[in-house]
Design a protein around this motif. Structure first.
Motif, PDB file in Angstrom:
ATOM      1  N   PHE A 187       0.702  -1.056  -0.121  1.00 56.59           N
ATOM      2  CA  PHE A 187       0.067  -0.003  -0.149  1.00 56.59           C
ATOM      3  C   PHE A 187       0.967   1.150   0.091  1.00 56.59           C
ATOM      4  CE2 PHE A 187      -3.042  -2.932   1.925  1.00 56.59           C
ATOM      5  CZ  PHE A 187      -4.503  -2.955   0.472  1.00 56.59           C
ATOM      6  N   ILE A 188       0.702   2.585  -0.916  1.00 53.65           N
ATOM      7  CA  ILE A 188       0.897   3.581  -0.914  1.00 53.65           C
ATOM      8  C   ILE A 188       0.163   4.865  -0.471  1.00 53.65           C
ATOM      9  CG2 ILE A 188       2.510   5.375  -2.598  1.00 53.65           C
ATOM     10  CD1 ILE A 188       3.348   2.803  -3.529  1.00 53.65           C
ATOM     11  N   ASN A 189       0.590   5.138   0.246  1.00 52.95           N
ATOM     12  CA  ASN A 189      -0.300   6.792   1.028  1.00 52.95           C
ATOM     13  C   ASN A 189       0.309   8.349   0.065  1.00 52.95           C
ATOM     14  OD1 ASN A 189      -2.134   7.766   2.706  1.00 52.95           O
ATOM     15  ND2 ASN A 189      -0.225   8.653   3.929  1.00 52.95           N
ATOM     16  N   ILE A 190      -0.412   8.634  -0.540  1.00 49.72           N
ATOM     17  CA  ILE A 190       0.024  10.210  -0.956  1.00 49.72           C
ATOM     18  C   ILE A 190      -0.131  11.007  -0.455  1.00 49.72           C
ATOM     19  CG2 ILE A 190      -0.091  10.953  -3.291  1.00 49.72           C
ATOM     20  CD1 ILE A 190       1.053   8.504  -3.642  1.00 49.72           C
ATOM     21  N   ARG A 191      -0.099  11.466   0.090  1.00 43.26           N
ATOM     22  CA  ARG A 191      -0.191  12.854   1.253  1.00 43.26           C
ATOM     23  C   ARG A 191      -1.213  13.871   0.708  1.00 43.26           C
ATOM     24  NH1 ARG A 191       4.978  14.013   2.957  1.00 43.26           N
ATOM     25  NH2 ARG A 191       5.659  12.402   1.972  1.00 43.26           N
ATOM     26  N   LYS A 192       0.137  13.896  -0.292  1.00 46.28           N
ATOM     27  CA  LYS A 192      -1.408  15.616  -1.631  1.00 46.28           C
ATOM     28  C   LYS A 192      -0.983  14.562  -2.853  1.00 46.28           C
ATOM     29  CE  LYS A 192      -1.346  20.042  -0.756  1.00 46.28           C
ATOM     30  NZ  LYS A 192      -1.280  21.630  -0.369  1.00 46.28           N
ATOM     31  N   SER A 193      -2.067  15.364  -3.395  1.00 45.93           N
ATOM     32  CA  SER A 193      -1.478  15.661  -4.710  1.00 45.93           C
ATOM     33  C   SER A 193      -2.601  16.333  -5.151  1.00 45.93           C
ATOM     34  CB  SER A 193      -2.419  14.063  -5.077  1.00 45.93           C
ATOM     35  OG  SER A 193      -3.345  13.997  -5.407  1.00 45.93           O
ATOM     36  N   LYS A 194      -2.763  16.401  -6.291  1.00 44.37           N
ATOM     37  CA  LYS A 194      -2.887  17.295  -7.728  1.00 44.37           C
ATOM     38  C   LYS A 194      -4.614  17.509  -7.345  1.00 44.37           C
ATOM     39  CE  LYS A 194      -3.696  18.687 -12.895  1.00 44.37           C
ATOM     40  NZ  LYS A 194      -3.589  17.745 -13.855  1.00 44.37           N
ATOM     41  N   THR A 195      -5.305  15.638  -7.428  1.00 49.54           N
ATOM     42  CA  THR A 195      -6.702  15.757  -7.264  1.00 49.54           C
ATOM     43  C   THR A 195      -6.712  15.857  -5.603  1.00 49.54           C
ATOM     44  OG1 THR A 195      -5.978  13.144  -7.196  1.00 49.54           O
ATOM     45  CG2 THR A 195      -6.919  14.522  -8.963  1.00 49.54           C
ATOM     46  N   ASP A 196      -6.124  15.766  -4.599  1.00 48.91           N
ATOM     47  CA  ASP A 196      -6.069  15.592  -2.971  1.00 48.91           C
ATOM     48  C   ASP A 196      -5.341  17.248  -2.601  1.00 48.91           C
ATOM     49  OD1 ASP A 196      -6.838  14.870  -0.979  1.00 48.91           O
ATOM     50  OD2 ASP A 196      -5.005  13.866  -0.462  1.00 48.91           O
ATOM     51  N   GLN A 197      -5.761  19.173  -2.832  1.00 47.86           N
ATOM     52  CA  GLN A 197      -5.050  19.779  -2.158  1.00 47.86           C
ATOM     53  C   GLN A 197      -5.106  20.276  -1.376  1.00 47.86           C
ATOM     54  OE1 GLN A 197      -2.880  21.458  -4.595  1.00 47.86           O
ATOM     55  NE2 GLN A 197      -3.071  19.845  -5.786  1.00 47.86           N
ATOM     56  N   GLU A 198      -6.324  19.638  -0.461  1.00 50.36           N
ATOM     57  CA  GLU A 198      -6.620  19.207   0.974  1.00 50.36           C
ATOM     58  C   GLU A 198      -5.409  18.565   1.968  1.00 50.36           C
ATOM     59  OE1 GLU A 198      -8.798  19.231  -1.701  1.00 50.36           O
ATOM     60  OE2 GLU A 198      -9.533  21.342  -1.702  1.00 50.36           O
ATOM     61  N   GLY A 199      -5.166  17.443   1.059  1.00 47.78           N
ATOM     62  CA  GLY A 199      -3.908  16.658   1.164  1.00 47.78           C
ATOM     63  C   GLY A 199      -4.815  15.720   2.518  1.00 47.78           C
ATOM     64  N   LYS A 200      -6.335  15.266   1.989  1.00 46.71           N
ATOM     65  CA  LYS A 200      -6.843  13.727   3.166  1.00 46.71           C
ATOM     66  C   LYS A 200      -5.402  12.869   2.526  1.00 46.71           C
ATOM     67  CE  LYS A 200     -11.146  16.225   2.364  1.00 46.71           C
ATOM     68  NZ  LYS A 200     -12.222  16.063   1.640  1.00 46.71           N
ATOM     69  N   GLY A 201      -5.420  12.837   1.641  1.00 48.92           N
ATOM     70  CA  GLY A 201      -4.488  10.913   1.329  1.00 48.92           C
ATOM     71  C   GLY A 201      -5.188  10.302   0.983  1.00 48.92           C
ATOM     72  N   GLN A 202      -4.330   9.779  -0.548  1.00 51.16           N
ATOM     73  CA  GLN A 202      -4.845   8.672  -1.402  1.00 51.16           C
ATOM     74  C   GLN A 202      -4.498   7.054  -0.814  1.00 51.16           C
ATOM     75  OE1 GLN A 202      -4.952  11.330  -3.948  1.00 51.16           O
ATOM     76  NE2 GLN A 202      -6.906  11.247  -4.641  1.00 51.16           N
ATOM     77  N   ARG A 203      -5.091   6.218  -0.141  1.00 51.70           N
ATOM     78  CA  ARG A 203      -4.148   4.756  -0.598  1.00 51.70           C
ATOM     79  C   ARG A 203      -4.273   4.328  -2.110  1.00 51.70           C
ATOM     80  NH1 ARG A 203      -2.276   2.603   4.096  1.00 51.70           N
ATOM     81  NH2 ARG A 203      -3.347   0.202   4.253  1.00 51.70           N
ATOM     82  N   ILE A 204      -3.093   3.727  -2.536  1.00 51.97           N
ATOM     83  CA  ILE A 204      -3.173   3.250  -3.621  1.00 51.97           C
ATOM     84  C   ILE A 204      -2.768   1.446  -3.771  1.00 51.97           C
ATOM     85  CG2 ILE A 204      -1.925   2.400  -6.580  1.00 51.97           C
ATOM     86  CD1 ILE A 204      -1.441   5.106  -5.876  1.00 51.97           C
ATOM     87  N   ALA A 205      -3.526   0.174  -4.076  1.00 50.53           N
ATOM     88  CA  ALA A 205      -2.631  -1.167  -3.589  1.00 50.53           C
ATOM     89  C   ALA A 205      -1.963  -1.123  -4.745  1.00 50.53           C
ATOM     90  CB  ALA A 205      -4.095  -1.246  -3.803  1.00 50.53           C
ATOM     91  N   ILE A 206      -0.919  -2.150  -4.768  1.00 49.20           N
ATOM     92  CA  ILE A 206       0.097  -2.461  -5.483  1.00 49.20           C
ATOM     93  C   ILE A 206       0.099  -4.218  -5.007  1.00 49.20           C
ATOM     94  CG2 ILE A 206       1.957  -2.146  -7.057  1.00 49.20           C
ATOM     95  CD1 ILE A 206       2.369   0.641  -5.895  1.00 49.20           C
ATOM     96  N   PRO A 207       0.937  -4.309  -6.378  1.00 50.43           N
ATOM     97  CA  PRO A 207       0.684  -6.341  -6.121  1.00 50.43           C
ATOM     98  C   PRO A 207       2.238  -6.521  -6.672  1.00 50.43           C
ATOM     99  CG  PRO A 207      -0.693  -5.789  -8.086  1.00 50.43           C
ATOM    100  CD  PRO A 207      -0.497  -4.329  -7.347  1.00 50.43           C
ATOM    101  N   GLU A 208       2.892  -7.222  -6.169  1.00 44.07           N
ATOM    102  CA  GLU A 208       4.621  -7.582  -6.818  1.00 44.07           C
ATOM    103  C   GLU A 208       4.622  -8.025  -7.970  1.00 44.07           C
ATOM    104  OE1 GLU A 208       8.597  -8.930  -6.095  1.00 44.07           O
ATOM    105  OE2 GLU A 208       6.823  -7.013  -6.315  1.00 44.07           O
ATOM    106  N   GLY A 209       3.299  -8.564  -8.470  1.00 41.47           N
ATOM    107  CA  GLY A 209       3.769  -8.992  -9.709  1.00 41.47           C
ATOM    108  C   GLY A 209       4.819 -10.106 -10.116  1.00 41.47           C
ATOM    109  N   ASN A 210       4.955 -10.254 -11.329  1.00 39.44           N
ATOM    110  CA  ASN A 210       5.800 -11.175 -12.477  1.00 39.44           C
ATOM    111  C   ASN A 210       6.222 -10.403 -12.912  1.00 39.44           C
ATOM    112  OD1 ASN A 210       4.594 -14.015 -10.553  1.00 39.44           O
ATOM    113  ND2 ASN A 210       3.395 -13.720 -12.217  1.00 39.44           N
TER     114      ASN A 210
END
Length: 322
Positions: A185-208
């Motif tokens: 899981f990656i936590n994006i603390r602030k981004s272009k679509t989250d200027q208030e800094g609420k945070g966005q969470r991204i799930a990433i599998p390891e893959g092959n």
């Protein structure tokens, strides 16, 4: 009463300042500086400029070639300059001359002459990414670059988001089924679509194939980074400097490896990783809502722009006879 008015004015200025993303503010400062230089040359105060002055500025800028590449400024750049000028007048509590009909006419004329189509950067597909990773090697710098490329692609990150990542933003979950099935899981603390800094969470599998988790761990291990920014600038002998990479370092790095594998570096930008993930996901029939979970787009139309490009070649009308 006077003190209260001053406080309100100061608070108003603070609100206006906070409303802009940092990168937008930097771009606006550049546009305003350009307008100030013009005003200085013609002998007027920039904040006293009339609509005729602004119109003349855009006529001159529209015909002037870029000193670096010899090309005229794009219409998107001219539009940004207009927004920058407007912003400064608003902040100064003055009516903006950019809204005058004469300026509108000049901008419409420039748009027709120049065209308003946005530059389309090369979307780095999964096979491009794999080829670039194979060129990174096992030096400290190479391991850092491999981690950055694989993670930026797998999470469809913007270049500013890549540079802002810290160790605390990463959570790796082990699996009972082996290392290949780990998740992150990656936590994006602030981004272009989250200027208030609420945070966005991204799930990433390891893959092959791309294997972003392993490449990230390899980098953190060799760099001994335990806290702070993940992607840091380095000395030539491979020592981390303790300073995060600048967002301009990301396209420079991608252009470097892109050129090695035979791509045109002029077609690559920091957005190529993000565009490449969306395009690759669409080509592999990923659902729109699942793509948007990763990219965090709020408007499906934006994502569909990438998907349409991919769909144009699927079941093509001429595939059986061209």
């Amino acid at each position: 009463m006077l003190k209260s008015t001053e406080n309100q004015s100061r608070f108003y200025d603070d609100v206006l300042f906070s409303a802009l993303a940092n990168n937008t503010r930097i771009a606006y400062d550049k546009g305003w500086a350009c307008f100030q230089d013009y005003c200085k040359d013609v002998g007027i105060d920039a904040l006293a400029a009339a609509p005729d002055d602004v119109a003349d500025f855009f006529i001159i800028m529209g015909s002037r070639a870029n000193m670096i590449n010899g090309k005229s400024l794009s219409f998107s750049t001219l539009s940004l300059y207009r927004s920058a000028i407007n912003r400064k007048f608003v902040e100064a509590h003055k009516p903006s001359p950019t809204a005058h009909p004469k300026v509108d006419v000049i901008m419409k004329g420039l748009a027709r002459m120049r065209g308003t189509a946005q530059r389309r950067v090369l979307a780095l597909r999964e096979h491009h990414i794999l080829s670039m990773l194979e060129q990174c090697g096992d030096s400290p710098i190479g391991l850092r670059d491999a981690a950055l490329i694989s993670l930026g692609f797998s999470a469809a990150l913007r270049r500013s988001e890549i540079c802002a990542l810290t160790v605390d933003d990463i959570q790796i979950i082990s699996s009972a089924n082996g290392a290949e099935n780990r998740q992150m899981f990656i936590n994006i603390r602030k981004s272009k679509t989250d200027q208030e800094g609420k945070g966005q969470r991204i799930a990433i599998p390891e893959g092959n194939v791309i294997r972003p988790i392993k490449r990230l761990e390899d980098w953190l291990h060799i760099s001994a980074i335990r806290w702070g920014h993940i992607f840091q600038s380095m000395t030539r002998n491979g020592n981390v400097r303790g300073r995060p990479l600048h967002h301009a370092d990301v396209p420079r790095l991608l252009k470097h490896y892109g050129k090695i594998i035979g791509l045109n570096p002029n077609e690559i930008s920091g957005h190529s990783l993000r565009a490449g993930f969306v395009t690759s996901a669409a080509a592999h029939n990923a659902r729109l809502d699942k793509i948007m979970q990763i990219t965090r787009h709020t408007n499906p139309e934006t994502v569909m722009g990438y998907i349409r490009d991919t769909e144009l070649f699927r079941d093509h009308a001429g595939k059986d006879f061209l």
